[in-house]
Write a protein that holds these residues in place. Structure first.
Motif, PDB file in Angstrom:
ATOM      1  N   UNK A 147      73.063  56.972  62.719  1.00  0.00           N
ATOM      2  CA  UNK A 147      71.722  55.820  63.261  1.00  0.00           C
ATOM      3  C   UNK A 147      71.379  55.068  62.458  1.00  0.00           C
ATOM      4  N   UNK A 148      71.737  54.858  61.177  1.00  0.00           N
ATOM      5  CA  UNK A 148      71.571  53.934  60.126  1.00  0.00           C
ATOM      6  C   UNK A 148      72.660  52.838  59.591  1.00  0.00           C
ATOM      7  N   UNK A 149      73.498  53.271  60.077  1.00  0.00           N
ATOM      8  CA  UNK A 149      74.502  51.784  60.636  1.00  0.00           C
ATOM      9  C   UNK A 149      75.020  51.669  58.710  1.00  0.00           C
ATOM     10  N   UNK A 150      75.308  53.508  58.675  1.00  0.00           N
ATOM     11  CA  UNK A 150      76.157  53.566  57.049  1.00  0.00           C
ATOM     12  C   UNK A 150      75.322  53.511  55.935  1.00  0.00           C
ATOM     13  N   UNK A 151      74.326  53.644  56.386  1.00  0.00           N
ATOM     14  CA  UNK A 151      72.880  53.223  55.224  1.00  0.00           C
ATOM     15  C   UNK A 151      72.245  51.815  55.386  1.00  0.00           C
ATOM     16  N   UNK A 152      72.829  51.306  55.817  1.00  0.00           N
ATOM     17  CA  UNK A 152      73.038  49.789  55.318  1.00  0.00           C
ATOM     18  C   UNK A 152      71.174  48.810  56.225  1.00  0.00           C
ATOM     19  N   UNK A 153      71.151  50.097  56.999  1.00  0.00           N
ATOM     20  CA  UNK A 153      68.917  49.771  57.433  1.00  0.00           C
ATOM     21  C   UNK A 153      67.861  50.853  56.951  1.00  0.00           C
ATOM     22  N   UNK A 154      68.607  51.667  55.538  1.00  0.00           N
ATOM     23  CA  UNK A 154      66.922  51.848  55.347  1.00  0.00           C
ATOM     24  C   UNK A 154      67.764  51.715  53.234  1.00  0.00           C
ATOM     25  N   UNK A 155      66.734  52.105  52.803  1.00  0.00           N
ATOM     26  CA  UNK A 155      66.673  51.749  51.098  1.00  0.00           C
ATOM     27  C   UNK A 155      67.343  52.529  50.633  1.00  0.00           C
ATOM     28  N   UNK A 156      67.280  54.070  50.720  1.00  0.00           N
ATOM     29  CA  UNK A 156      68.392  55.206  50.245  1.00  0.00           C
ATOM     30  C   UNK A 156      69.535  55.621  50.378  1.00  0.00           C
ATOM     31  N   UNK A 157      70.545  55.667  49.709  1.00  0.00           N
ATOM     32  CA  UNK A 157      71.104  56.100  49.558  1.00  0.00           C
ATOM     33  C   UNK A 157      71.745  57.712  50.769  1.00  0.00           C
ATOM     34  N   UNK A 158      72.845  57.875  51.903  1.00  0.00           N
ATOM     35  CA  UNK A 158      72.791  58.664  52.726  1.00  0.00           C
ATOM     36  C   UNK A 158      73.943  59.693  51.436  1.00  0.00           C
ATOM     37  N   UNK A 159      73.397  60.694  51.620  1.00  0.00           N
ATOM     38  CA  UNK A 159      74.014  61.704  50.664  1.00  0.00           C
ATOM     39  C   UNK A 159      73.764  62.655  49.819  1.00  0.00           C
ATOM     40  N   UNK A 160      73.878  63.165  48.922  1.00  0.00           N
ATOM     41  CA  UNK A 160      73.493  63.941  47.493  1.00  0.00           C
ATOM     42  C   UNK A 160      75.008  63.574  46.763  1.00  0.00           C
ATOM     43  N   UNK A 161      74.076  63.458  45.504  1.00  0.00           N
ATOM     44  CA  UNK A 161      74.906  62.765  44.410  1.00  0.00           C
ATOM     45  C   UNK A 161      75.999  64.254  44.227  1.00  0.00           C
ATOM     46  N   UNK A 162      75.062  66.119  43.989  1.00  0.00           N
ATOM     47  CA  UNK A 162      76.179  66.749  44.029  1.00  0.00           C
ATOM     48  C   UNK A 162      77.383  66.838  44.976  1.00  0.00           C
ATOM     49  N   UNK A 163      77.108  66.465  46.398  1.00  0.00           N
ATOM     50  CA  UNK A 163      77.962  66.628  47.237  1.00  0.00           C
ATOM     51  C   UNK A 163      78.642  65.363  47.405  1.00  0.00           C
ATOM     52  N   UNK A 164      78.587  64.479  47.290  1.00  0.00           N
ATOM     53  CA  UNK A 164      79.468  63.364  47.404  1.00  0.00           C
ATOM     54  C   UNK A 164      80.493  62.755  46.892  1.00  0.00           C
ATOM     55  N   UNK A 165      81.979  62.297  47.959  1.00  0.00           N
ATOM     56  CA  UNK A 165      82.933  62.427  47.340  1.00  0.00           C
ATOM     57  C   UNK A 165      82.589  61.549  46.630  1.00  0.00           C
ATOM     58  N   UNK A 166      84.165  61.385  45.029  1.00  0.00           N
ATOM     59  CA  UNK A 166      84.472  60.905  43.974  1.00  0.00           C
ATOM     60  C   UNK A 166      84.795  58.828  44.705  1.00  0.00           C
ATOM     61  N   UNK A 167      85.228  58.857  45.842  1.00  0.00           N
ATOM     62  CA  UNK A 167      85.444  57.910  46.144  1.00  0.00           C
ATOM     63  C   UNK A 167      83.735  57.147  46.813  1.00  0.00           C
ATOM     64  N   UNK A 168      83.549  58.039  47.213  1.00  0.00           N
ATOM     65  CA  UNK A 168      81.714  57.651  47.300  1.00  0.00           C
ATOM     66  C   UNK A 168      80.907  56.930  46.294  1.00  0.00           C
ATOM     67  N   UNK A 169      81.001  57.443  45.129  1.00  0.00           N
ATOM     68  CA  UNK A 169      80.127  57.297  44.092  1.00  0.00           C
ATOM     69  C   UNK A 169      81.393  56.274  43.417  1.00  0.00           C
ATOM     70  N   UNK A 170      82.394  56.391  43.368  1.00  0.00           N
ATOM     71  CA  UNK A 170      82.980  54.663  42.717  1.00  0.00           C
ATOM     72  C   UNK A 170      82.503  54.042  43.742  1.00  0.00           C
TER      73      UNK A 170
END
Length: 858
Positions: A147-170
């Motif tokens: 719903x946030x267009x992959x996070x483009x429409x909000x000012x916060x990241x979608x997901x939680x650092x402890x659970x994010x995949x390495x490629x997302x963090x990179x």
């Protein structure tokens, strides 16, 4: 048990939960390429949210609603359960290998279903994996990334650092307003959720949070360094001091962890691949593959798997049963709102929505899930147990559907409801108990559609509950069959010349959904599908297309031909005759000042009044419009003019133009009520049009016996020698009053003998002219006797009798049609209402044997 119809599941042991976040604010001084202000991000999110309400699976928490608040705040309502995987972490318990495999398999079922709908979760965490009362997985917030267009429409990241995949963090964080980023990161794919799943399963096995006591920056660095490790599972276990516990796991669980926690996405499996992995050989056999419920309009048999108890009385035997929990989630939420539920107020009371401090220079602290200034994790139960719906008797949830049933809702408080049904519609739509009973009744009628289409019509004439309006409209339009397959087979993407003509951005942009980009896309695709499937014409989804394909031929047949002037002109001419028939004084005035329907009524009929009224009024108007035939819009148009009657009569041409450029407030209930009255007074053949929809197959009016008289058009009736004949447009324009058929005349005369029934209340129409025979009881008034040199009505015994019948239907019969046309025009000129003349004249009646020929005097 019979389950509620539609896509939504029953509430059962679930609760209604809500979470809130802010969309990114746009600059106020920036416009789009079209010169219009940019669409707010909250509107975009609201548009994308709509598809989430249709995504239904046992492993996913059902989305129910979304609402916009101030300052781009959004509140999302969804199915909620108290228990979650984070409870295991709080208790410090280690899950058994059986529990780990169960959770893993059920999570993968939900993720795989999402992937098939083009979605990924991206926000997996222990508190977003809920558990129902049976311990089964329910994924929450699975639509936030979509719903946030992959996070483009909000000012916060979608997901939680402890659970994010390495490629997302990179990839790092990204926001469209940040000019330091040259390229938009690619959206996450299904494999990112598999990594998050691996972290969740590891925490279940270890009985603790992963990287809990390490700062976020250090956590991210640690996860990225895992790419250098050969066995990520062992490294994580050593880091958290639980290596022995991990080593004790069965080999199949260890193998599952290793596959999920594969560093390189190219080597990591997808949810679909993991579901078929041998590691689940002992688990998959315990689950039945999910089958989507058969929808109302499809080619599948809806009743194939229905089961009823042997004794029907068992359905209501338990007085303590919570019948409300058996209703669909969206029904319960709708009723909660009617009972006074307020989302913002509830969340404020629970401390979830907090006022921001007045000091504007403080650093903005944003939590992981996007809420500012300390959002609590509590997702509280929103439905108040004290609502009076709990006191509604069980019988109300299982209404009888016999044809002889009264149209009024029945319950223990039937007297109260009988009073309610007489109240204005807007009050009935806000009465919680009344709406509950109406929703339950329509739900059961729609389950039996099309078998119970007659009862759907009967109840729709009382009112239509807003919650089920879309499905009821489709039933009233006679929609049947596999509409989805037909819609999908239509090419809605290939550009065609008429694409530029569909200006969706103009249509009711005050409505949040219609103004959203996703609303524009869906609306455009529906129109495109209709245009493509009607190549001879010019100017959600499957159901909307099916309804549109039924609605336009019924009410707007050939209105969208490339050359539609003859169709429109015939329609407007018939409308002018209807004004003269029902309100001759107003007709005379409008004609004298030159304010003809061509100047104001074309947008009315081209859009079936959606150009005139806001949506909330259109809903009520169309509830009745769909119960009438193609002539009913004429009655609506006349009813609108009559509400403005005093102002129109008091003004000239220029003032009338200004009046209609900004139409005054119209009482829609009065408009509907008066439209029905006008419809009942109008002979069927008076609105005959050559360019209306051709007759349907014999015996098939599409609506059943109970509704046939009200919905069938004159064109649908078998043609006989007594039927009305086609007329050239130039001749039709020369006539002020409408023609009627000999069939209608006979019907009117029969009604005068047997009392008012069906549509006509007047009875005893008076027929003028005695040449060579007449109908018994008619009046002979020669033109020269009735009218003076200035077209005034002459006072004489014959005209005195005529005056006594003012207000009833007056039918003029003559050997020469021109004489009947002239006589009718003069009666209209002196403000006689309901004047018409017989098509074909006296000759039409000769074969009937109804004429009385005076005996010669000897």
């Amino acid at each position: 048990m019979l389950k509620p119809s539609g896509e939504m599941r029953p509430l059962k042991d679930a609760q209604l939960g809500a979470f809130t976040f802010f969309a990114s604010a746009l600059p106020h001084d920036v416009c789009g390429s079209n010169g219009l202000p940019l669409t707010p991000n909250s509107i975009k999110i609201l548009g994308r949210f709509q598809i989430l309400k249709t995504v239904t699976h046992p492993r996913l928490c059902q989305y129910v609603d979304i609402s916009r608040g101030k300052h781009e705040r959004l509140i999302v309502v969804a199915e909620h359960f108290e228990s979650s995987l984070s409870d295991f972490q709080k208790q410090g318990k280690k899950a058994s290998s059986e529990k780990v495999l169960q959770v893993a398999y059920e999570l993968l079922e939900g993720l795989d279903f999402m992937n098939k709908h083009g979605m990924v979760h991206r926000a997996l965490s222990a508190h977003n994996v809920l558990m129902d009362c049976k311990g089964n997985v329910k994924l929450a917030k699975f639509g936030l990334y979509h719903m946030t267009d992959h996070g483009a429409d909000v000012d916060f990241p979608i997901g939680y650092p402890s659970y994010l995949a390495p490629e997302v963090i990179a990839q790092g964080s990204f926001h469209p307003s940040d000019s330091s980023h040259d390229e938009v990161p690619l959206p996450s794919g299904p494999k990112t959720d598999v990594w998050s799943l691996g972290v969740l399963l590891f925490e279940l096995c270890a009985g603790r949070r992963l990287l809990q006591n390490i700062e976020i920056s250090e956590r991210l660095k640690f996860i990225l360094t895992l790419g250098c490790m050969d066995d990520i599972v062992t490294v994580l276990a050593e880091e958290h001091g639980c290596l022995d516990a991990i080593k004790e796991l069965p080999e199949n669980v260890l193998e599952l962890l290793r596959k999920c926690l594969t560093f390189l996405p190219s080597k990591r499996p997808t949810p679909a691949e993991l579901l078929g992995d041998p590691v689940f050989n002992g688990v998959s056999c315990l689950y039945t593959p999910f089958k989507k419920p058969v929808s109302l309009f499809s080619s599948s048999l809806r009743c194939a798997h229905l089961e009823l108890p042997e004794d029907i009385s068992d359905l209501c035997k338990d007085d303590d049963e919570d019948y409300l929990s058996e209703r669909a989630i969206n029904e319960v939420y709708h009723l909660w709102c009617l009972a006074g539920g307020d989302l913002e107020k509830e969340l404020t009371n629970k401390g979830i929505i907090q006022s921001k401090p007045p000091i504007c220079t403080l650093a903005n602290f944003v939590l992981e899930d996007g809420e500012s200034f300390g959002q609590r994790r509590d997702r509280s139960f929103l439905l108040d147990d004290t609502t009076r719906l709990r006191d509604v008797a069980g019988e109300a949830y299982y209404p009888l559907l016999e044809d002889e049933q009264s149209s009024l809702p029945q319950s223990n408080s039937s007297n109260e409801l009988s009073t309610t049904v007489k109240l204005p519609l807007i009050i009935r739509e806000r009465d919680t108990e009344y709406q509950l009973i109406r929703i339950v009744l329509f739900d059961r009628l729609l389950k039996a559609y099309p078998y119970k289409k007659n009862l759907v019509w009967k109840e729709a004439r009382v009112d239509i509950p807003p919650l089920v309006r879309g499905l009821v409209w489709a039933a009233l339009l006679g929609i049947e069959g596999d509409i989805q397959a037909k819609y999908e087979s239509t090419d809605k993407d290939t550009p065609i010349p008429t694409d530029r003509q569909r200006w969706i951005s103009r249509c009711h942009q005050y409505d949040e959904l219609l103004s959203s980009p996703q609303g524009h896309i869906k609306f455009r695709r529906v129109l495109k599908a209709w245009v493509v499937s009607h190549p001879d014409l010019v100017y959600w989804q499957a159901l909307a297309y099916a309804c549109m394909s039924a609605f336009i031929p019924k009410y707007l047949y050939n209105f969208f031909l490339k050359d539609n002037s003859h169709v429109i002109q015939e329609y407007l001419t018939v409308f002018s005759q209807m004004i003269a028939f029902h309100d001759p004084e107003l007709s005379n005035h409008l004609n004298e000042i030159g304010f003809i329907p061509d100047l104001y009524a074309i947008p009315w009929f081209l859009t079936m009044f959606t150009h005139v009224f806001p949506l909330h009024k259109i809903f009520h108007l169309w509830d009745t419009l769909l119960l009438g035939n193609s002539s009913f819009p004429f009655c609506i148009g006349v009813a609108i003019l009559q509400q403005l009657r005093d102002r129109l009569l008091a003004n000239g041409f220029n003032e009338c133009i200004l009046l209609f450029s900004d139409l005054p407030e119209i009482d829609i209930e009065r408009c509907v009520r008066e439209s029905i009255n006008l419809f009942c007074w109008t002979p069927k053949s008076a609105t005959y049009r050559q360019h209306a929809q051709p007759p349907k197959a014999a015996g098939d009016n599409g609506f059943g016996k109970a509704a046939s008289y009200y919905t069938s058009d004159y064109q649908d009736m078998p043609k006989t020698d007594l039927s009305r004949d086609p007329l050239a447009l130039c001749d039709l324009k020369a006539e002020v009053s409408p023609r009627i058929s000999a069939e209608d005349l006979i019907d009117l005369c029969e009604l005068s003998l047997s009392g008012p029934v069906k549509r006509t209340r007047a009875g005893n129409p008076k027929l003028l002219h005695f040449n060579r025979g007449h109908i018994s009881g008619s009046i002979n008034i020669p033109f020269s006797t009735a009218f003076g040199p200035n077209s005034e009505l002459v006072q004489c015994p014959a005209t005195g009798v005529l005056q006594s019948y003012r207000g009833r239907v007056i039918v003029i019969i003559s050997h020469a049609i021109t004489n009947a046309v002239m006589f009718a025009a003069h009666l209209v000129k002196v403000n006689f209402p309901r004047v018409c003349f017989l098509d074909g004249g006296i000759n039409k009646l000769k074969p009937t044997g109804l004429l009385t020929v005076p005996s010669p005097i000897i």
